[in-house]
Design an enzyme around this catalytic site. Structure first.
Site, PDB file in Angstrom:
ATOM      1  N   ILE A   3      -0.825  20.389 -51.294  1.00 46.22           N
ATOM      2  CA  ILE A   3      -2.181  19.683 -50.823  1.00 46.22           C
ATOM      3  C   ILE A   3      -1.654  19.134 -49.294  1.00 46.22           C
ATOM      4  O   ILE A   3      -2.500  19.140 -48.554  1.00 46.22           O
ATOM      5  CB  ILE A   3      -2.529  18.405 -51.736  1.00 46.22           C
ATOM      6  CG1 ILE A   3      -3.189  19.094 -52.794  1.00 46.22           C
ATOM      7  CG2 ILE A   3      -3.915  17.822 -50.925  1.00 46.22           C
ATOM      8  CD1 ILE A   3      -3.422  18.050 -53.907  1.00 46.22           C
ATOM      9  N   SER A  31      -5.233   9.768 -58.168  1.00 45.62           N
ATOM     10  CA  SER A  31      -5.363  10.911 -59.147  1.00 45.62           C
ATOM     11  C   SER A  31      -6.467  10.354 -60.248  1.00 45.62           C
ATOM     12  O   SER A  31      -6.454   9.178 -60.387  1.00 45.62           O
ATOM     13  CB  SER A  31      -4.103  11.269 -59.898  1.00 45.62           C
ATOM     14  OG  SER A  31      -4.394  12.050 -61.019  1.00 45.62           O
ATOM     15  N   TYR A  77       3.184   8.425 -64.518  1.00 46.74           N
ATOM     16  CA  TYR A  77       2.564   8.932 -63.299  1.00 46.74           C
ATOM     17  C   TYR A  77       0.992   8.300 -63.221  1.00 46.74           C
ATOM     18  O   TYR A  77       0.759   7.939 -62.232  1.00 46.74           O
ATOM     19  CB  TYR A  77       2.485  10.320 -63.396  1.00 46.74           C
ATOM     20  CG  TYR A  77       1.566  10.984 -62.523  1.00 46.74           C
ATOM     21  CD1 TYR A  77       2.006  11.202 -61.151  1.00 46.74           C
ATOM     22  CD2 TYR A  77       0.423  11.541 -62.913  1.00 46.74           C
ATOM     23  CE1 TYR A  77       1.260  11.776 -60.082  1.00 46.74           C
ATOM     24  CE2 TYR A  77      -0.522  12.055 -62.032  1.00 46.74           C
ATOM     25  CZ  TYR A  77       0.010  12.498 -60.468  1.00 46.74           C
ATOM     26  OH  TYR A  77      -1.039  13.000 -59.757  1.00 46.74           O
ATOM     27  N   LYS A 135      -0.575   5.929 -60.249  1.00 44.12           N
ATOM     28  CA  LYS A 135      -1.549   6.475 -59.134  1.00 44.12           C
ATOM     29  C   LYS A 135      -2.882   5.430 -59.303  1.00 44.12           C
ATOM     30  O   LYS A 135      -3.407   5.125 -58.338  1.00 44.12           O
ATOM     31  CB  LYS A 135      -2.360   7.858 -59.908  1.00 44.12           C
ATOM     32  CG  LYS A 135      -1.326   8.986 -59.727  1.00 44.12           C
ATOM     33  CD  LYS A 135      -1.267   9.456 -58.412  1.00 44.12           C
ATOM     34  CE  LYS A 135      -0.012   9.231 -57.564  1.00 44.12           C
ATOM     35  NZ  LYS A 135      -0.346   9.657 -56.147  1.00 44.12           N
ATOM     36  N   SER A 186      -0.294  22.628 -57.373  1.00 48.39           N
ATOM     37  CA  SER A 186       0.519  22.089 -56.367  1.00 48.39           C
ATOM     38  C   SER A 186       1.993  21.693 -56.729  1.00 48.39           C
ATOM     39  O   SER A 186       2.338  21.645 -57.753  1.00 48.39           O
ATOM     40  CB  SER A 186       0.101  20.750 -55.603  1.00 48.39           C
ATOM     41  OG  SER A 186       0.212  19.550 -56.172  1.00 48.39           O
TER      42      SER A 186
END
Length: 283
Positions: free
Chosen positions: A18, A141, A168, A172, A203
């Site tokens: 990205i 995210s 994760y 975020k 990605s």
């Protein structure tokens, strides 16, 4: 197009995915683009590709490892020593699917995705204000909806879940809270803040996920070109110039998780500020 001539954008993690598409589009529109990354070889290869495609050679490399706060400080000092303006900071770099502890003593995803990003933004904040009007964009995210909150003890320990996906998601959530509180603190300065979900994108953020699972996941994901659209919208669109501290999905404002409150954003800010100050005195 050259409507971004004279404006400097700093994009972290833009040698791939990205971030690379974001940098490519910005360069194609005439911007000066500084790419922050760990690997000079990979970043310079991306810069060469972008220059050849866009005709824009006004690209530069900045060495930074967000998991290492000493590296973050050095990167900020290097940029500030150049004396050049900074109009937009896009905090794009991220890590997912890898367990461990960051070099600076945080759960790996949290330390890289939030703590390093927070410190880098703070060190550059005055320069962005002085160069204004400016923008600060955090690539977050939709995974943040999964986080139930922030366990302040857990973020100082190595990852515990098998895939580190829960960790994760917490990182975020922190990106969104950071943009929210930063937006409040920057009111009246001419600098606005944004957090966003780029979409489920195939990605390099998933590079640490086991190969078989990674291949299956990517079959259901969008392209990196699609993924860059909301980042670019937040970073450049006049439509959002007067908005700040909000969360975006598919180039539209969206309500974040109910966990995202002013109170939690303020607490995260206070704790992170203390953590990086301690790290500063130790480092």
């Amino acid at each position: 197009m050259s409507e971004l001539n004279g404006r400097t954008f700093l994009v972290t993690g833009a040698n791939t995915g990205i971030g690379k598409e974001t940098a490519r589009e910005l360069a194609g529109r005439g911007a000066r683009v500084v790419i922050g990354g760990r690997s000079e070889d990979k970043v310079r290869a991306a810069m060469k590709e972008i220059s050849e495609e866009t005709g824009n050679t006004d690209l530069d490399f900045l060495a930074i490892d967000l998991g290492d706060l000493a590296s973050v400080r050095t990167a900020a000092q290097t940029f500030l020593a150049s004396g050049e303006p900074l109009h937009v900071l896009i905090n794009n770099a991220g890590l997912a699917g890898k367990r461990g502890l960051s070099a600076s003593g945080f759960e790996l995803a949290f330390g890289t995705n939030h703590v390093g990003t927070f410190l880098f933004t703070e060190l550059l904040r005055e320069q962005i204000v002085a160069s204004g009007p400016g923008r600060i964009v955090n690539v977050a995210s939709a995974g943040h909806y999964r986080a139930k909150g922030i366990d302040w003890e857990a973020v100082r320990r190595p990852s515990v879940t098998r895939t580190a996906f829960d960790e994760y998601c917490v990182s975020k959530l922190a990106n969104i809270l950071h943009a929210r509180e930063l937006g409040r603190r920057l009111e009246g300065t001419g600098v606005t803040t944004y957090s966003l979900h780029p979409g489920a994108i195939a990605s390099d953020v998933w590079r640490e996920v086991p190969p078989g699972l990674r291949h299956v996941m990517k079959l259901f994901m969008k392209s990196t070109v699609d993924g860059a659209r909301t980042s670019l919208h937040c970073a450049t669109s006049p439509d959002v110039a007067d908005q700040t501290g909000l969360y975006y999905d598919n180039r539209r404002v969206k309500a974040p998780s109910e966990v995202v409150t002013d109170e939690l954003a303020a607490e995260l800010w206070t704790r992170t500020e203390a953590w990086v100050d301690v790290a500063r005195s130790d480092g």
